[in-house]
Enzyme design. Structure first.
Site, PDB file in Angstrom:
ATOM      1  N   LYS A  95      -6.550 -11.155  -6.729  1.00 53.13           N
ATOM      2  CA  LYS A  95      -7.748 -11.787  -5.752  1.00 53.13           C
ATOM      3  C   LYS A  95      -8.706 -10.504  -6.345  1.00 53.13           C
ATOM      4  CE  LYS A  95      -8.687 -11.443  -1.238  1.00 53.13           C
ATOM      5  NZ  LYS A  95      -9.202 -11.534   0.541  1.00 53.13           N
ATOM      6  N   LYS A 101       0.723  -1.292   0.145  1.00 58.00           N
ATOM      7  CA  LYS A 101      -0.500   0.225  -0.308  1.00 58.00           C
ATOM      8  C   LYS A 101       1.177   1.317  -0.287  1.00 58.00           C
ATOM      9  CE  LYS A 101      -4.665  -1.390   1.851  1.00 58.00           C
ATOM     10  NZ  LYS A 101      -5.689  -1.946   2.878  1.00 58.00           N
ATOM     11  N   LYS A 160     -12.533  -4.761  -3.950  1.00 57.05           N
ATOM     12  CA  LYS A 160     -13.013  -3.741  -3.721  1.00 57.05           C
ATOM     13  C   LYS A 160     -12.420  -2.767  -4.114  1.00 57.05           C
ATOM     14  CE  LYS A 160     -14.005  -4.042   1.024  1.00 57.05           C
ATOM     15  NZ  LYS A 160     -13.405  -3.390   1.395  1.00 57.05           N
TER      16      LYS A 160
END
Ligand code: TRP
Length: 334
Positions: free
Chosen positions: A198, A116, A201
């Site tokens: 994966k 991140k 969202k």
């Protein structure tokens, strides 16, 4: 609440992005099944969500959307404790204490932080760095036995165990050391546009996932446009990640095994398979969406669920904080 001897199980999802079939098949479906013989706590982790910027109006709306979806998917708030993390102040309180028992080096090694922080290079907040400590607080507050999480959260759970053991070694038994719980039938659903990553969202491309609230035509078009492998056969295998991912969705929703699916589509192409899969997903979503719309429009009921959840969670977590404060040498207020 009567004495409960079932194992304590806790998990949570961030109210950001949209809930998708990946969440359903990888998490919610299992939670629903685990409710009967576990003492369950399910959170909406809004404090975690602000480690990246959120639009306030959207965050507000999404918390209720997610709650209504939890219920529509079968989480029973009269049976399980469902709550919003920020409603329960003990999470932030314990997180601070645990920050003082966690090393910078440990947090710097977290894969999710590394990924991140690389993505957002410029504004890497201390909150993003400390994210796993808040997660440890979530878990340890309730003396949880089991924490069902996906592969990507396993490292955070290992850290939680290390922090708990470190504290227990210094001050005596304080926290239960939780077990990571990868549910036996948890399906890992991959992106429809890139079967090597994966289904997420936070993926900027909404074509990569099917949201639980996507209308039927959108579901059909997303599945039709899902990437496929070279070749034409509906056969499961490591060399065919795209069709295997679609087959996993098919199998999870119908209960049919891979050999049965292969047999059914023998001699047919991807198009037939995708068309059927689209209808399976649409029919699976229909009752969830119907229930969702009924529940979502009853705001006073949603608020009541959260109020009960927050009260129960606070009452259950207070003794842990009291114990920790006492062990640390903080004097009591009264
Ligand atoms: N970090 C988890 C995720 O992104 C969400 C989460 C926060 C969580 N606190 C938790 C999961 C406690 C399990 C237990 O998926």
């Amino acid at each position: 609440m009567p004495a409960d001897h079932r194992p304590i199980l806790l998990s949570g999802i961030q109210p950001s992005g949209e809930l998708m079939i990946g969440h359903y098949l990888g998490a919610l479906k299992n939670w629903v099944g685990l409710q009967a013989d576990h003492d369950c706590l399910f959170m909406l982790v809004d404090l975690h969500a602000i480690t990246v910027r959120q639009d306030p109006a959207e965050l507000r709306r999404r918390c209720l959307d997610f709650l209504a979806l939890y219920v529509a998917c079968g989480i029973d708030p009269s049976h399980s404790t469902v709550f919003v993390q920020s409603h329960v102040p003990t999470h932030a309180e314990l997180a601070w204490v645990l920050n003082c028992f966690t090393y910078m080096g440990e947090l710097g090694r977290m894969t999710q932080f590394k990924e991140k922080s690389q993505k957002q290079e410029l504004n890497v907040s201390a909150g993003l760095f400390n994210y796993p400590v808040l997660m440890a607080a979530d878990i340890l507050l309730y003396q949880s036995h089991l924490v069902p999480v996906g592969e990507d959260q396993k490292q955070h759970l290992e850290l939680t165990r290390d922090i708990a053991m470190r504290f227990n070694n210094l001050y005596g038994e304080t926290f239960r050391v939780p077990e990571c719980f990868i549910p036996p039938v948890g399906a890992r659903i991959m992106s429809l546009q890139d079967p090597t990553s994966k289904m997420s969202k936070s993926d900027p491309n909404p074509r990569s996932y099917v949201a639980l609230l996507d209308p039927p035509d959108l579901v059909r078009s997303k599945i039709k446009k899902a990437v496929t492998d070279s070749g034409t056969e509906v056969v499961f295998g490591n060399d065919r990640p795209a069709v295997s991912n679609l087959m996993t969705i098919y199998s999870s929703l119908t209960g049919h095994g891979f050999p049965a699916i292969e047999e059914r589509y023998q001699g047919k192409g991807y198009a037939d398979f995708k068309a059927d899969l689209a209808e399976i997903v649409v029919e699976f979503l229909r009752p969830i969406q119907d229930r969702y719309h009924a529940i979502r429009s009853d705001k006073s009921e949603l608020t009541a669920i959260l109020k009960r959840g927050a009260e129960a969670a606070l009452a259950r977590s207070r003794p842990t904080v009291a114990k920790v404060y006492k062990k640390l040498g903080f004097i009591a207020a009264s």
